[in-house]
Write a protein that holds these residues in place. Structure first.
Motif, PDB file in Angstrom:
ATOM      1  N   ARG A 115       5.331  -7.594 -11.574  1.00  0.00           N
ATOM      2  CA  ARG A 115       5.893  -6.529 -12.414  1.00  0.00           C
ATOM      3  C   ARG A 115       5.103  -6.380 -13.710  1.00  0.00           C
ATOM      4  N   ASP A 116       4.711  -7.502 -14.304  1.00  0.00           N
ATOM      5  CA  ASP A 116       3.884  -7.418 -15.515  1.00  0.00           C
ATOM      6  C   ASP A 116       2.606  -6.636 -15.243  1.00  0.00           C
ATOM      7  N   ALA A 117       2.026  -6.847 -14.067  1.00  0.00           N
ATOM      8  CA  ALA A 117       0.769  -6.177 -13.726  1.00  0.00           C
ATOM      9  C   ALA A 117       0.979  -4.692 -13.435  1.00  0.00           C
ATOM     10  N   LEU A 118       1.846  -4.384 -12.482  1.00  0.00           N
ATOM     11  CA  LEU A 118       1.973  -3.005 -12.013  1.00  0.00           C
ATOM     12  C   LEU A 118       2.781  -2.120 -12.954  1.00  0.00           C
ATOM     13  N   LEU A 119       3.626  -2.726 -13.781  1.00  0.00           N
ATOM     14  CA  LEU A 119       4.368  -1.941 -14.775  1.00  0.00           C
ATOM     15  C   LEU A 119       3.675  -1.961 -16.133  1.00  0.00           C
ATOM     16  N   SER A 120       2.504  -2.623 -16.185  1.00  0.00           N
ATOM     17  CA  SER A 120       1.699  -2.691 -17.421  1.00  0.00           C
ATOM     18  C   SER A 120       2.514  -3.243 -18.586  1.00  0.00           C
ATOM     19  N   ARG A 121       3.213  -4.359 -18.331  1.00  0.00           N
ATOM     20  CA  ARG A 121       4.096  -4.918 -19.349  1.00  0.00           C
ATOM     21  C   ARG A 121       3.429  -5.978 -20.207  1.00  0.00           C
ATOM     22  N   ALA A 122       2.648  -6.860 -19.578  1.00  0.00           N
ATOM     23  CA  ALA A 122       2.090  -7.992 -20.320  1.00  0.00           C
ATOM     24  C   ALA A 122       0.941  -8.596 -19.532  1.00  0.00           C
ATOM     25  N   TRP A 134      -3.400  -3.708 -14.182  1.00  0.00           N
ATOM     26  CA  TRP A 134      -3.335  -3.843 -12.725  1.00  0.00           C
ATOM     27  C   TRP A 134      -4.333  -4.863 -12.202  1.00  0.00           C
ATOM     28  N   LEU A 135      -5.362  -5.176 -12.994  1.00  0.00           N
ATOM     29  CA  LEU A 135      -6.334  -6.181 -12.571  1.00  0.00           C
ATOM     30  C   LEU A 135      -5.675  -7.535 -12.335  1.00  0.00           C
ATOM     31  N   GLN A 136      -4.527  -7.758 -12.983  1.00  0.00           N
ATOM     32  CA  GLN A 136      -3.814  -9.025 -12.827  1.00  0.00           C
ATOM     33  C   GLN A 136      -3.198  -9.183 -11.454  1.00  0.00           C
ATOM     34  N   PHE A 137      -3.123  -8.091 -10.717  1.00  0.00           N
ATOM     35  CA  PHE A 137      -2.531  -8.168  -9.378  1.00  0.00           C
ATOM     36  C   PHE A 137      -3.236  -9.220  -8.542  1.00  0.00           C
ATOM     37  N   LEU A 138      -4.561  -9.290  -8.637  1.00  0.00           N
ATOM     38  CA  LEU A 138      -5.333 -10.274  -7.872  1.00  0.00           C
ATOM     39  C   LEU A 138      -4.964 -11.692  -8.286  1.00  0.00           C
ATOM     40  N   GLY A 156       0.813  -1.205   0.000  1.00  0.00           N
ATOM     41  CA  GLY A 156       0.000   0.000   0.000  1.00  0.00           C
ATOM     42  C   GLY A 156       0.845   1.253   0.000  1.00  0.00           C
ATOM     43  N   LEU A 157       1.900   1.270   0.811  1.00  0.00           N
ATOM     44  CA  LEU A 157       2.800   2.425   0.841  1.00  0.00           C
ATOM     45  C   LEU A 157       3.494   2.609  -0.505  1.00  0.00           C
ATOM     46  N   PHE A 158       3.895   1.486  -1.104  1.00  0.00           N
ATOM     47  CA  PHE A 158       4.539   1.575  -2.415  1.00  0.00           C
ATOM     48  C   PHE A 158       3.592   2.150  -3.462  1.00  0.00           C
ATOM     49  N   LEU A 159       2.349   1.662  -3.479  1.00  0.00           N
ATOM     50  CA  LEU A 159       1.390   2.129  -4.477  1.00  0.00           C
ATOM     51  C   LEU A 159       1.083   3.614  -4.297  1.00  0.00           C
ATOM     52  N   CYS A 160       1.042   4.084  -3.054  1.00  0.00           N
ATOM     53  CA  CYS A 160       0.846   5.518  -2.821  1.00  0.00           C
ATOM     54  C   CYS A 160       2.001   6.311  -3.426  1.00  0.00           C
ATOM     55  N   LEU A 161       3.235   5.838  -3.219  1.00  0.00           N
ATOM     56  CA  LEU A 161       4.404   6.495  -3.796  1.00  0.00           C
ATOM     57  C   LEU A 161       4.385   6.414  -5.308  1.00  0.00           C
ATOM     58  N   TYR A 162       4.061   5.243  -5.824  1.00  0.00           N
ATOM     59  CA  TYR A 162       4.080   5.006  -7.267  1.00  0.00           C
ATOM     60  C   TYR A 162       3.044   5.862  -7.992  1.00  0.00           C
ATOM     61  N   ILE A 163       1.824   5.860  -7.482  1.00  0.00           N
ATOM     62  CA  ILE A 163       0.763   6.666  -8.097  1.00  0.00           C
ATOM     63  C   ILE A 163       1.031   8.148  -7.887  1.00  0.00           C
ATOM     64  N   GLY A 164       1.582   8.489  -6.724  1.00  0.00           N
ATOM     65  CA  GLY A 164       1.861   9.888  -6.423  1.00  0.00           C
ATOM     66  C   GLY A 164       2.903  10.519  -7.328  1.00  0.00           C
ATOM     67  N   THR A 165       3.704   9.686  -7.972  1.00  0.00           N
ATOM     68  CA  THR A 165       4.716  10.203  -8.902  1.00  0.00           C
ATOM     69  C   THR A 165       4.260  10.110 -10.349  1.00  0.00           C
ATOM     70  N   ASN A 190       2.342   7.568 -11.932  1.00  0.00           N
ATOM     71  CA  ASN A 190       2.139   6.255 -12.559  1.00  0.00           C
ATOM     72  C   ASN A 190       0.744   5.749 -12.206  1.00  0.00           C
ATOM     73  N   PHE A 191      -0.222   6.110 -13.010  1.00  0.00           N
ATOM     74  CA  PHE A 191      -1.614   5.825 -12.687  1.00  0.00           C
ATOM     75  C   PHE A 191      -1.996   4.400 -13.099  1.00  0.00           C
ATOM     76  N   PRO A 192      -2.986   3.834 -12.407  1.00  0.00           N
ATOM     77  CA  PRO A 192      -3.410   2.452 -12.697  1.00  0.00           C
ATOM     78  C   PRO A 192      -3.881   2.277 -14.140  1.00  0.00           C
ATOM     79  N   THR A 193      -3.615   1.091 -14.667  1.00  0.00           N
ATOM     80  CA  THR A 193      -4.096   0.703 -15.991  1.00  0.00           C
ATOM     81  C   THR A 193      -4.876  -0.602 -15.851  1.00  0.00           C
ATOM     82  N   ILE A 194      -5.455  -1.053 -16.950  1.00  0.00           N
ATOM     83  CA  ILE A 194      -6.223  -2.295 -16.915  1.00  0.00           C
ATOM     84  C   ILE A 194      -5.341  -3.495 -16.568  1.00  0.00           C
TER      85      ILE A 194
END
Length: 225
Positions: free
Chosen positions: A180-187, A103-107, A86-95, A97-101
């Motif tokens: 990484r594929d999910a949060l970096l929107s790679r694949a 990110w659904l793979q995170f689950l 959660g802390l990482f995502l706050c930092l990541y989005i705050g800089t 890097n907004f969520p993409t589709i």
């Protein structure tokens, strides 16, 4: 946090980690996405292996359901995982890097990670009761796996290399690279369909082996207390 800073100084700055992410994502983000799951995976594997042997007195005195002890060790560490993520995502989005589709793979990868840890905990917990030095073997093995599981070093950068294919046999690499594929929107996860089939096959073998050994030896656990 101290460990994360040390890893960044050594692998990110000293060993040229800035060039390790081909997607152009800053190394610190790439590293955090791998290190946070690794912290949870490592702690859960160690705790899972010790879950039954550390509660033998309880088992010998009560009719305690032994089967839930390995699972409890996996669930117990989720607070730390969610807090750090959660802390990482706050930092990541705050800089920016907004969520993409993607990110659904995170689950999906989260559930795959939990399933792997449940299987390993079930198997390791029983072996650790029978073979007391097994806990030491696991602790030493986890130190080695840290460097070959992709947490701070990109072990999949050369997909055609034999060494990379060997590293990818490690199911933890599937989880780390999946996050990484999910949060970096790679694949998408179905872009690696055969890798996924291999992963769940390994998990099934570990789980079935753990359940079989547990059912075979659980009535004898009191003898080891």
């Amino acid at each position: 946090m101290i460990q994360i800073v040390i890893y960044y100084l050594i692998f990110g700055l000293r060993l040229g980690g800035q060039e390790m992410s081909a997607s152009g994502v800053p190394y610190v983000y790439w590293m955090l996405i791998g290190v946070i799951p690794w912290f949870y995976i490592s702690a859960s594997i160690n705790a899972g292996a010790n879950s039954i042997s550390s509660n033998l007195n309880l088992i010998s005195k009560t009719q305690f359901p032994v089967e839930i002890l390995p699972s409890m060790s996996v669930v117990r560490g989720l607070n730390g995982f969610f807090t750090m993520m959660g802390l990482f995502l706050c930092l990541y989005i705050g800089t920016g890097n907004f969520p993409t589709i993607y990110w659904l793979q995170f689950l999906y990868y989260f559930l795959a990670m939990i399933l792997l840890l449940m299987a390993l905990a079930t198997l390791n917990a029983v072996i650790a009761v029978i073979f007391r030095d097994y806990q030491l073997i696991i602790s030493s093995t986890m130190r080695l796996l840290f460097f070959v599981s992709g947490a701070v070093i990109d072990v999949t950068s050369n997909p055609d290399a034999l060494l990379t294919k060997i590293f990818m046999l490690n199911p933890i690499v599937y989880i780390v690279e999946g996050f990484r594929d999910a949060l970096l929107s790679r694949a998408w996860f179905f872009d690696h369909v055969w890798w996924g089939i291999y992963f769940f096959s390994v998990v099934a073998i570990i789980l079935l082996t753990g359940v079989y050994i547990s059912e075979k030896y659980k009535r004898h656990f009191i003898e080891y207390s």
